[in-house]
Design an enzyme around this catalytic site. Structure first.
Site, PDB file in Angstrom:
ATOM      1  N   PRO A  16       0.787  -1.224   0.000  1.00  0.00           N
ATOM      2  CA  PRO A  16       0.000   0.000   0.000  1.00  0.00           C
ATOM      3  C   PRO A  16       0.831   1.291   0.000  1.00  0.00           C
ATOM      4  CG  PRO A  16       0.035  -0.971   2.192  1.00  0.00           C
ATOM      5  CD  PRO A  16       0.737  -1.933   1.286  1.00  0.00           C
ATOM      6  N   ASP A  39       3.562   1.596 -11.655  1.00  0.00           N
ATOM      7  CA  ASP A  39       2.306   2.340 -11.751  1.00  0.00           C
ATOM      8  C   ASP A  39       2.378   3.616 -10.919  1.00  0.00           C
ATOM      9  OD1 ASP A  39       1.217   0.457 -13.372  1.00  0.00           O
ATOM     10  OD2 ASP A  39       0.114  -0.579 -11.792  1.00  0.00           O
ATOM     11  N   LYS A  61      -1.172   5.307 -15.683  1.00  0.00           N
ATOM     12  CA  LYS A  61      -2.161   5.712 -16.688  1.00  0.00           C
ATOM     13  C   LYS A  61      -3.111   6.766 -16.152  1.00  0.00           C
ATOM     14  CE  LYS A  61      -2.276   0.975 -18.244  1.00  0.00           C
ATOM     15  NZ  LYS A  61      -3.047  -0.207 -17.909  1.00  0.00           N
ATOM     16  N   GLY A  93      -0.104  -2.457  -4.118  1.00  0.00           N
ATOM     17  CA  GLY A  93      -0.863  -3.529  -3.465  1.00  0.00           C
ATOM     18  C   GLY A  93      -0.387  -4.890  -3.925  1.00  0.00           C
ATOM     19  N   ILE A  97      -4.703  -8.182  -7.979  1.00  0.00           N
ATOM     20  CA  ILE A  97      -5.994  -7.566  -7.640  1.00  0.00           C
ATOM     21  C   ILE A  97      -6.107  -6.255  -8.422  1.00  0.00           C
ATOM     22  CG2 ILE A  97      -7.385  -6.495  -5.806  1.00  0.00           C
ATOM     23  CD1 ILE A  97      -7.204  -9.414  -5.316  1.00  0.00           C
ATOM     24  N   ALA A 123      -4.629  -3.296  -0.808  1.00  0.00           N
ATOM     25  CA  ALA A 123      -5.230  -2.175  -0.067  1.00  0.00           C
ATOM     26  C   ALA A 123      -6.271  -2.673   0.937  1.00  0.00           C
ATOM     27  CB  ALA A 123      -5.875  -1.205  -1.052  1.00  0.00           C
ATOM     28  N   MET A 167      -9.850 -22.923   4.441  1.00  0.00           N
ATOM     29  CA  MET A 167     -10.303 -24.090   5.222  1.00  0.00           C
ATOM     30  C   MET A 167     -11.391 -24.859   4.467  1.00  0.00           C
ATOM     31  SD  MET A 167     -10.548 -22.201   8.919  1.00  0.00           S
ATOM     32  CE  MET A 167     -11.282 -20.683   8.308  1.00  0.00           C
TER      33      MET A 167
HETATM   34  C1  LIG Z   1      -5.958  -0.131  -9.798  1.00  0.00           C
HETATM   35  S1  LIG Z   1      -6.389  -0.477  -8.123  1.00  0.00           S
HETATM   36  C2  LIG Z   1      -4.974  -1.393  -7.642  1.00  0.00           C
HETATM   37  C3  LIG Z   1      -5.219  -2.207  -6.389  1.00  0.00           C
HETATM   38  C4  LIG Z   1      -3.963  -2.876  -5.892  1.00  0.00           C
HETATM   39  N1  LIG Z   1      -3.464  -3.868  -6.831  1.00  0.00           N
HETATM   40  C5  LIG Z   1      -4.147  -3.529  -4.535  1.00  0.00           C
HETATM   41  O1  LIG Z   1      -4.062  -4.744  -4.426  1.00  0.00           O
HETATM   42  O2  LIG Z   1      -4.372  -2.769  -3.593  1.00  0.00           O
HETATM   43  C6  LIG Z   1      -6.117   1.085  -7.373  1.00  0.00           C
HETATM   44  C7  LIG Z   1      -7.032   1.324  -6.200  1.00  0.00           C
HETATM   45  O3  LIG Z   1      -6.595   0.569  -5.064  1.00  0.00           O
HETATM   46  C8  LIG Z   1      -6.901   1.293  -3.884  1.00  0.00           C
HETATM   47  N2  LIG Z   1      -5.634   1.599  -3.208  1.00  0.00           N
HETATM   48  C9  LIG Z   1      -4.382   1.333  -3.646  1.00  0.00           C
HETATM   49  N3  LIG Z   1      -3.463   1.736  -2.736  1.00  0.00           N
HETATM   50  C10 LIG Z   1      -4.157   2.272  -1.712  1.00  0.00           C
HETATM   51  C11 LIG Z   1      -3.796   2.887  -0.483  1.00  0.00           C
HETATM   52  N4  LIG Z   1      -2.509   2.992  -0.118  1.00  0.00           N
HETATM   53  N5  LIG Z   1      -4.778   3.325   0.326  1.00  0.00           N
HETATM   54  C12 LIG Z   1      -6.075   3.178  -0.027  1.00  0.00           C
HETATM   55  N6  LIG Z   1      -6.486   2.624  -1.176  1.00  0.00           N
HETATM   56  C13 LIG Z   1      -5.546   2.187  -2.006  1.00  0.00           C
HETATM   57  C14 LIG Z   1      -7.596   2.556  -4.321  1.00  0.00           C
HETATM   58  O4  LIG Z   1      -8.983   2.300  -4.349  1.00  0.00           O
HETATM   59  C15 LIG Z   1      -7.053   2.740  -5.706  1.00  0.00           C
HETATM   60  O5  LIG Z   1      -7.878   3.568  -6.505  1.00  0.00           O
END
Ligand SMILES: C[S@@+](CC[C@H](N)C(=O)[O-])C[C@H]1O[C@@H](n2cnc3c(N)ncnc32)[C@H](O)[C@@H]1O
Length: 257
Positions: A16, A39, A61, A93, A97, A123, A167
């Site tokens: 995160p 990213d 992007k 993250g 996901i 996240a 489980m």
């Molecule tokens: C394209 S998605 C990528 C998710 C990422 N692969 C994951 O597993 O967290 C991007 C979104 O993840 C969430 N996100 C990612 N990093 C975050 C953070 N540090 N705090 C809160 N939300 C986060 C937000 O909703 C953001 O718009």
């Protein structure tokens, strides 16, 4: 520690944002890779772990920056690896996901580029930790739903979820019948994964129709089911893990933007 290998692409979860929430493997790969494609959401603190001579390239992007298409990203990854560089594709993250990792994995597999996935803290898990709130509770919640409000990610609201059963019951027939009664196709891909990441990891892939006949998984295990697992079947990902250079990959048509 896993050092980044030349000619290989690593899809790495950056977590995160706090670099202390990186995995040790992610940190080691960042410190040893020749090129890092990241990213927008990857934090500067995490990027600072890259070695001084590494090429660190944003392929984000968002935020009005020049749009890099998914096809361009796929090609950059493949070209860099073919030029003999070690490549980290860094995603916030967890890379699996909402990270469009499926498209990148498919392109890499079709190109015959060796690749590995390194999970990260998503996240959802980091937010639960910040809230000091268990996502499951014996009284209040027996499942966790991870979804998106971003319509480009899910143009078809009716898409069935990927299920991950922790489980799993040793009675796989009971589970299979429940999902079949709910209207899922017997062709739906399933996988039983035991001792993941440990020595003795086993992966048994099957379909919902055949799930009842699968051998009882060694504990600890999880059961995964859903159409997102189709890629695993199409590209022989499991064989790829065991013998990366011996498998002839099928040419699978795929579309990018
Ligand atoms: C394209 S998605 C990528 C998710 C990422 N692969 C994951 O597993 O967290 C991007 C979104 O993840 C969430 N996100 C990612 N990093 C975050 C953070 N540090 N705090 C809160 N939300 C986060 C937000 O909703 C953001 O718009």
């Amino acid at each position: 520690m896993t050092r980044a290998q030349k000619g290989t692409v690593y899809l790495v979860g950056a977590g995160p944002g706090d670099p202390e929430l990186l995995t040790l493997r992610a940190a080691s790969l960042l410190e040893t890779a020749d090129v890092i494609y990241h990213d927008d959401l990857v934090s500067q603190e995490v990027l600072q772990l890259a070695r001084a001579t590494a090429l660190v390239i944003s392929v984000g992007k968002r935020c009005g920056a020049k749009r890099v298409t998914q096809l361009e990203i796929n090609n950059k990854l493949i070209d860099s690896a073919r030029r003999g560089l070690s490549v980290v594709r860094l995603k916030s993250g967890d890379p699996l996901i909402f990270g469009r990792a499926g498209e990148e994995l498919k392109a890499l597999a079709v190109a015959g580029t060796p690749c590995e996935v390194v999970p990260g803290i998503s996240a959802a898990m980091a937010a639960a930790a910040a809230l000091r709130c268990s996502l499951t509770s014996r009284d209040a919640a027996s499942s966790v739903l991870i979804t998106t409000g971003h319509h480009a990610q899910s143009p078809n609201a009716a898409l069935a979820p990927t299920r991950v059963v922790y489980m799993p019951s040793s009675d796989l027939n009971e589970q299979a019948e429940k999902w079949l009664r709910e209207g899922n196709s017997p062709e739906m891909p399933c996988a039983l994964v035991s001792r993941v990441s440990q020595s003795g990891q086993t992966i048994f892939r099957t379909t919902l129709g055949e799930l009842a006949t699968a051998p009882a998984p060694v504990s600890p295990a999880v059961l995964l089911a859903g159409w997102a697992l189709d890629q695993m079947h199409e590209l022989g990902v499991l064989e790829l893990q065991r013998a990366p250079r011996e498998i002839e990959l099928p040419t699978v048509p795929f579309s990018c933007e």
